[in-house]
Scaffold this motif. Structure first.
Motif, short mmCIF file in Angstrom:
data_model
loop_
_atom_site.label_atom_id
_atom_site.label_comp_id
_atom_site.label_asym_id
_atom_site.label_seq_id
_atom_site.Cartn_x
_atom_site.Cartn_y
_atom_site.Cartn_z
N VAL A 2 0.86 -1.18 0.00
CA VAL A 2 0.00 0.00 0.00
C VAL A 2 0.90 1.23 0.00
N MET A 3 0.63 2.12 -0.95
CA MET A 3 1.40 3.36 -1.03
C MET A 3 0.87 4.36 -0.02
N LYS A 4 1.73 5.23 0.40
CA LYS A 4 1.31 6.34 1.24
C LYS A 4 0.72 7.44 0.35
N PHE A 5 -0.09 8.28 0.96
CA PHE A 5 -0.67 9.40 0.22
C PHE A 5 0.43 10.20 -0.47
N ALA A 6 1.53 10.44 0.23
CA ALA A 6 2.64 11.22 -0.34
C ALA A 6 3.15 10.59 -1.63
N ASP A 7 3.34 9.28 -1.61
CA ASP A 7 3.83 8.58 -2.81
C ASP A 7 2.81 8.63 -3.93
N GLN A 8 1.55 8.51 -3.57
CA GLN A 8 0.48 8.51 -4.57
C GLN A 8 0.41 9.85 -5.28
N VAL A 9 0.48 10.94 -4.55
CA VAL A 9 0.43 12.27 -5.16
C VAL A 9 1.61 12.43 -6.12
N LYS A 10 2.79 12.06 -5.68
CA LYS A 10 3.97 12.20 -6.53
C LYS A 10 3.85 11.35 -7.78
N LEU A 12 1.09 10.18 -9.30
CA LEU A 12 0.05 10.70 -10.19
C LEU A 12 0.52 11.98 -10.88
N ARG A 13 1.24 12.81 -10.17
CA ARG A 13 1.75 14.06 -10.75
C ARG A 13 2.77 13.76 -11.85
N THR A 14 3.72 12.89 -11.54
CA THR A 14 4.79 12.61 -12.52
C THR A 14 4.27 11.83 -13.73
N GLU A 15 3.27 10.98 -13.51
CA GLU A 15 2.66 10.26 -14.65
C GLU A 15 2.08 11.23 -15.66
N ARG A 16 1.66 12.38 -15.20
CA ARG A 16 1.06 13.38 -16.08
C ARG A 16 2.09 14.37 -16.61
N GLY A 17 3.32 14.22 -16.14
CA GLY A 17 4.39 15.10 -16.61
C GLY A 17 4.33 16.50 -16.03
N TRP A 18 3.69 16.64 -14.88
CA TRP A 18 3.55 17.95 -14.26
C TRP A 18 4.66 18.18 -13.24
N SER A 19 5.14 19.40 -13.17
CA SER A 19 6.06 19.79 -12.11
C SER A 19 5.26 20.08 -10.85
N LEU A 55 -8.86 16.30 -10.28
CA LEU A 55 -7.82 16.65 -11.24
C LEU A 55 -7.13 15.40 -11.78
N PHE A 56 -6.83 14.46 -10.90
CA PHE A 56 -6.15 13.23 -11.31
C PHE A 56 -7.11 12.20 -11.91
N GLY A 57 -8.41 12.42 -11.76
CA GLY A 57 -9.38 11.49 -12.31
C GLY A 57 -9.44 10.18 -11.54
N VAL A 58 -9.26 10.26 -10.22
CA VAL A 58 -9.33 9.07 -9.36
C VAL A 58 -10.34 9.33 -8.25
N SER A 59 -10.77 8.25 -7.60
CA SER A 59 -11.68 8.41 -6.47
C SER A 59 -10.89 8.88 -5.25
N LEU A 60 -11.62 9.36 -4.26
CA LEU A 60 -10.96 9.74 -3.00
C LEU A 60 -10.28 8.53 -2.38
N ASP A 61 -10.93 7.36 -2.44
CA ASP A 61 -10.31 6.14 -1.90
C ASP A 61 -8.99 5.85 -2.60
N GLU A 62 -9.00 5.94 -3.92
CA GLU A 62 -7.78 5.66 -4.67
C GLU A 62 -6.68 6.65 -4.31
N LEU A 63 -7.04 7.91 -4.15
CA LEU A 63 -6.03 8.93 -3.83
C LEU A 63 -5.50 8.78 -2.41
N VAL A 64 -6.41 8.67 -1.45
CA VAL A 64 -6.00 8.66 -0.05
C VAL A 64 -5.44 7.30 0.38
N LEU A 65 -6.10 6.23 -0.05
CA LEU A 65 -5.67 4.89 0.35
C LEU A 65 -4.70 4.29 -0.65
N ALA A 66 -4.59 4.91 -1.82
CA ALA A 66 -3.68 4.47 -2.88
C ALA A 66 -3.95 3.05 -3.34
#
Length: 72
Positions: A2-10, A12-19, A55-66
């Motif tokens: 299970v990923m941490k929220f911190a890892d999930q945000v990073k 999802l951000r990098t998959e989209r090529g965003w700084s 913005l990432f097109g994911v559910s809250l569960d997917e984002l928070v619980l990864a």
């Protein structure tokens, strides 16, 4: 694993090529705030978590619980 929220945000951000600056601008926070989230040094407020999920097109569960939501 299970990923941490911190890892999930990073991820999802990098998959989209965003700084961090680009993500920060999209959710109206500072780049420092995004950096803190990704380093596990802070968490966004609930309103921003909802913005991130949309913005990432994911559910809250997917984002928070990864974890992907299983559908029947």
């Amino acid at each position: 694993m299970v990923m941490k929220f911190a890892d999930q945000v990073k991820q999802l951000r990098t998959e989209r090529g965003w700084s961090q600056d680009e993500l920060a601008a999209k959710v109206f926070v500072s780049r420092q705030a995004v950096s803190e989230w990704e380093n596990g040094d802070g968490n966004p407020d609930l309103e921003t978590v909802v913005k991130l999920a949309n913005l990432f097109g994911v559910s809250l569960d997917e984002l928070v619980l990864a974890t992907p939501v299983k559908t029947a």
